[in-house]
Design a protein around this motif. Structure first.
Motif, PDB file in Angstrom:
ATOM      1  N   LYS A   1       0.836  -1.201   0.000  1.00 61.76           N
ATOM      2  CA  LYS A   1       0.000   0.000   0.000  1.00 61.76           C
ATOM      3  C   LYS A   1       0.869   1.248   0.000  1.00 61.76           C
ATOM      4  N   ILE A   2       1.959   1.193   0.755  1.00 53.76           N
ATOM      5  CA  ILE A   2       2.889   2.321   0.786  1.00 53.76           C
ATOM      6  C   ILE A   2       3.612   2.450  -0.558  1.00 53.76           C
ATOM      7  N   LEU A   3       4.090   1.331  -1.078  1.00 53.15           N
ATOM      8  CA  LEU A   3       4.846   1.365  -2.330  1.00 53.15           C
ATOM      9  C   LEU A   3       3.994   1.836  -3.512  1.00 53.15           C
ATOM     10  N   THR A   4       2.703   1.479  -3.514  1.00 54.48           N
ATOM     11  CA  THR A   4       1.823   1.858  -4.626  1.00 54.48           C
ATOM     12  C   THR A   4       1.043   3.136  -4.347  1.00 54.48           C
ATOM     13  N   HIS A   5       1.331   3.757  -3.177  1.00 53.71           N
ATOM     14  CA  HIS A   5       0.619   4.985  -2.789  1.00 53.71           C
ATOM     15  C   HIS A   5      -0.895   4.771  -2.751  1.00 53.71           C
ATOM     16  N   GLY A   6      -1.290   3.590  -2.275  1.00 51.31           N
ATOM     17  CA  GLY A   6      -2.699   3.290  -2.095  1.00 51.31           C
ATOM     18  C   GLY A   6      -3.441   2.886  -3.348  1.00 51.31           C
ATOM     19  N   ARG A   7      -2.741   2.714  -4.455  1.00 53.31           N
ATOM     20  CA  ARG A   7      -3.394   2.332  -5.701  1.00 53.31           C
ATOM     21  C   ARG A   7      -3.383   0.810  -5.872  1.00 53.31           C
ATOM     22  N   PHE A   8      -4.109   0.353  -6.887  1.00 53.60           N
ATOM     23  CA  PHE A   8      -4.128  -1.066  -7.268  1.00 53.60           C
ATOM     24  C   PHE A   8      -4.543  -1.972  -6.104  1.00 53.60           C
ATOM     25  N   LEU A   9      -5.648  -1.636  -5.474  1.00 48.65           N
ATOM     26  CA  LEU A   9      -6.125  -2.445  -4.345  1.00 48.65           C
ATOM     27  C   LEU A   9      -6.328  -3.898  -4.762  1.00 48.65           C
ATOM     28  N   TRP A  10      -6.871  -4.124  -5.950  1.00 49.69           N
ATOM     29  CA  TRP A  10      -7.125  -5.490  -6.408  1.00 49.69           C
ATOM     30  C   TRP A  10      -5.843  -6.307  -6.480  1.00 49.69           C
ATOM     31  N   MET A  11      -4.766  -5.685  -6.952  1.00 46.88           N
ATOM     32  CA  MET A  11      -3.493  -6.382  -7.058  1.00 46.88           C
ATOM     33  C   MET A  11      -2.920  -6.681  -5.676  1.00 46.88           C
ATOM     34  N   ARG A  12      -3.081  -5.738  -4.773  1.00 44.48           N
ATOM     35  CA  ARG A  12      -2.525  -5.917  -3.433  1.00 44.48           C
ATOM     36  C   ARG A  12      -3.279  -6.985  -2.634  1.00 44.48           C
ATOM     37  N   THR A  13      -4.606  -6.998  -2.727  1.00 40.03           N
ATOM     38  CA  THR A  13      -5.373  -7.994  -1.974  1.00 40.03           C
ATOM     39  C   THR A  13      -5.157  -9.398  -2.527  1.00 40.03           C
ATOM     40  N   ILE A  14      -5.165  -9.530  -3.840  1.00 36.45           N
ATOM     41  CA  ILE A  14      -4.964 -10.851  -4.435  1.00 36.45           C
ATOM     42  C   ILE A  14      -3.535 -11.344  -4.203  1.00 36.45           C
ATOM     43  N   GLY A  15      -2.549 -10.469  -4.394  1.00 39.58           N
ATOM     44  CA  GLY A  15      -1.155 -10.859  -4.204  1.00 39.58           C
ATOM     45  C   GLY A  15      -0.837 -11.227  -2.764  1.00 39.58           C
ATOM     46  N   SER A  16      -1.332 -10.431  -1.819  1.00 38.79           N
ATOM     47  CA  SER A  16      -1.060 -10.720  -0.409  1.00 38.79           C
ATOM     48  C   SER A  16      -1.764 -11.995   0.030  1.00 38.79           C
ATOM     49  N   THR A  17      -2.988 -12.208  -0.450  1.00 41.07           N
ATOM     50  CA  THR A  17      -3.708 -13.429  -0.112  1.00 41.07           C
ATOM     51  C   THR A  17      -3.015 -14.657  -0.691  1.00 41.07           C
ATOM     52  N   ALA A  18      -2.516 -14.555  -1.915  1.00 43.91           N
ATOM     53  CA  ALA A  18      -1.816 -15.680  -2.531  1.00 43.91           C
ATOM     54  C   ALA A  18      -0.602 -16.087  -1.706  1.00 43.91           C
ATOM     55  N   MET A  19       0.128 -15.109  -1.180  1.00 45.83           N
ATOM     56  CA  MET A  19       1.304 -15.426  -0.372  1.00 45.83           C
ATOM     57  C   MET A  19       0.909 -15.973   0.991  1.00 45.83           C
ATOM     58  N   GLY A  20      -0.084 -15.340   1.615  1.00 46.68           N
ATOM     59  CA  GLY A  20      -0.523 -15.801   2.924  1.00 46.68           C
ATOM     60  C   GLY A  20      -1.141 -17.184   2.877  1.00 46.68           C
ATOM     61  N   GLU A  21      -1.977 -17.437   1.861  1.00 46.29           N
ATOM     62  CA  GLU A  21      -2.635 -18.730   1.742  1.00 46.29           C
ATOM     63  C   GLU A  21      -1.653 -19.848   1.417  1.00 46.29           C
ATOM     64  N   LEU A  22      -0.581 -19.536   0.706  1.00 44.45           N
ATOM     65  CA  LEU A  22       0.420 -20.555   0.410  1.00 44.45           C
ATOM     66  C   LEU A  22       1.035 -21.084   1.705  1.00 44.45           C
ATOM     67  N   ILE A  23       1.349 -20.189   2.601  1.00 37.61           N
ATOM     68  CA  ILE A  23       1.898 -20.586   3.898  1.00 37.61           C
ATOM     69  C   ILE A  23       0.840 -21.294   4.732  1.00 37.61           C
ATOM     70  N   ASP A  24      -0.341 -20.714   4.768  1.00 40.95           N
ATOM     71  CA  ASP A  24      -1.432 -21.245   5.583  1.00 40.95           C
ATOM     72  C   ASP A  24      -1.810 -22.661   5.175  1.00 40.95           C
ATOM     73  N   SER A  25      -2.124 -22.853   3.903  1.00 41.22           N
ATOM     74  CA  SER A  25      -2.582 -24.165   3.433  1.00 41.22           C
ATOM     75  C   SER A  25      -1.499 -25.228   3.557  1.00 41.22           C
ATOM     76  N   SER A  26      -0.243 -24.840   3.307  1.00 39.24           N
ATOM     77  CA  SER A  26       0.851 -25.801   3.403  1.00 39.24           C
ATOM     78  C   SER A  26       1.020 -26.308   4.831  1.00 39.24           C
ATOM     79  N   LEU A  27       0.922 -25.398   5.796  1.00 38.26           N
ATOM     80  CA  LEU A  27       1.140 -25.773   7.190  1.00 38.26           C
ATOM     81  C   LEU A  27      -0.062 -26.484   7.803  1.00 38.26           C
ATOM     82  N   PHE A  28      -1.264 -25.949   7.546  1.00 33.37           N
ATOM     83  CA  PHE A  28      -2.430 -26.424   8.287  1.00 33.37           C
ATOM     84  C   PHE A  28      -2.698 -27.908   8.096  1.00 33.37           C
ATOM     85  N   TYR A  29      -2.776 -28.361   6.856  1.00 33.51           N
ATOM     86  CA  TYR A  29      -3.172 -29.746   6.624  1.00 33.51           C
ATOM     87  C   TYR A  29      -2.097 -30.741   7.028  1.00 33.51           C
TER      88      TYR A  29
END
Length: 236
Positions: A144-172
């Motif tokens: 959000k800081i790097l993009t000056h608050g722009r491209f919300l769609w890119m930031r939410t999808i990208g951050s979720t992809a990284m977080g979910e990769l860790i989450d799904s790998s560990l949980f199961y």
């Protein structure tokens, strides 16, 4: 110099909804492996928690985008406390001697089947979601800081992809290794990752709507410029 903490109109409601979703994702759907036939892909095995868990990441994105990393961190710890309490109470209820009778014997068996592994599921969830959620929030706040608050769609999808990769790998691996066949553990984890990330893509219009609504109503659009990103605190 002391500072006065702002009072937000909707934060408590979002925090409560987040905790409810987190509890449901672990105690209703997480232990069930379901199947669905998809065009071109065939039979896909997935965990029932997919109905709930992506919503928790959705709330994490909204909280971080509007209120900042510290407020999302507070929500995560509140969810963990609720999970720990629920897991402990589930084990206490299971360990209580059941009253005589066929009905209660069947009921006790059902409790042990559904909630007997709840401590392991809760522990696995706390570890995996702790890692994945904070990664999601950290990436979203930094970009959000790097993009000056722009491209919300890119930031939410990208951050979720990284977080979910860790989450799904560990949980199961932590929750079901040794209980489910190894191939099924890997298959369900991979399916969960794809489905959860896809859910974030589909939820983008709702994310935009809720974020814009909250920013307008709360008069807040927080940038984590001087934020302490340690996950080991609840202070905001």
């Amino acid at each position: 110099m002391s500072t006065t903490r702002r009072h937000y109109r909707y934060y408590d409601l979002l925090l409560t909804a987040f905790v409810v979703v987190l509890l449901c994702s672990n105690f209703i759907g997480a232990g069930k492996a379901a199947v669905i036939d998809l065009p071109y892909f065939g039979t896909c095995v997935f965990g029932g928690g997919i109905l709930f868990f992506p919503i928790a990441y959705f709330f994490g994105d909204v909280l971080t985008e509007v209120y900042g990393y510290a407020y999302d961190r507070r929500a995560v710890w509140a969810g963990f406390a609720a999970l720990a309490f629920a897991a402990i109470m589930a084990q206490i209820v299971i360990s209580l001697p059941a009253a005589p009778g066929a009905y209660m014997a069947n009921y006790q068996h059902g409790l042990e089947t559904v909630f007997g592994n709840s401590w392991r599921i809760a522990l696995a969830s706390m570890i995996s979601f702790w890692c994945g959620s904070f990664m999601n929030s950290f990436v979203l706040a930094k970009f959000k800081i790097l993009t000056h608050g722009r491209f919300l769609w890119m930031r939410t999808i990208g951050s979720t992809a990284m977080g979910e990769l860790i989450d799904s790998s560990l949980f199961y691996m932590l929750a079901f290794y040794g209980i489910w066949p190894n191939q099924e553990v890997i298959q369900v984890a991979a399916a969960q990752y794809v489905l959860k990330t896809s859910w974030e893509v589909l939820a983008t219009p709702l994310t935009y709507f809720l974020v814009n609504f909250l920013k307008r109503k709360e008069n807040e659009d927080y940038y984590d410029i001087d934020t302490n990103f340690t996950p080991f605190r609840v202070k905001v």
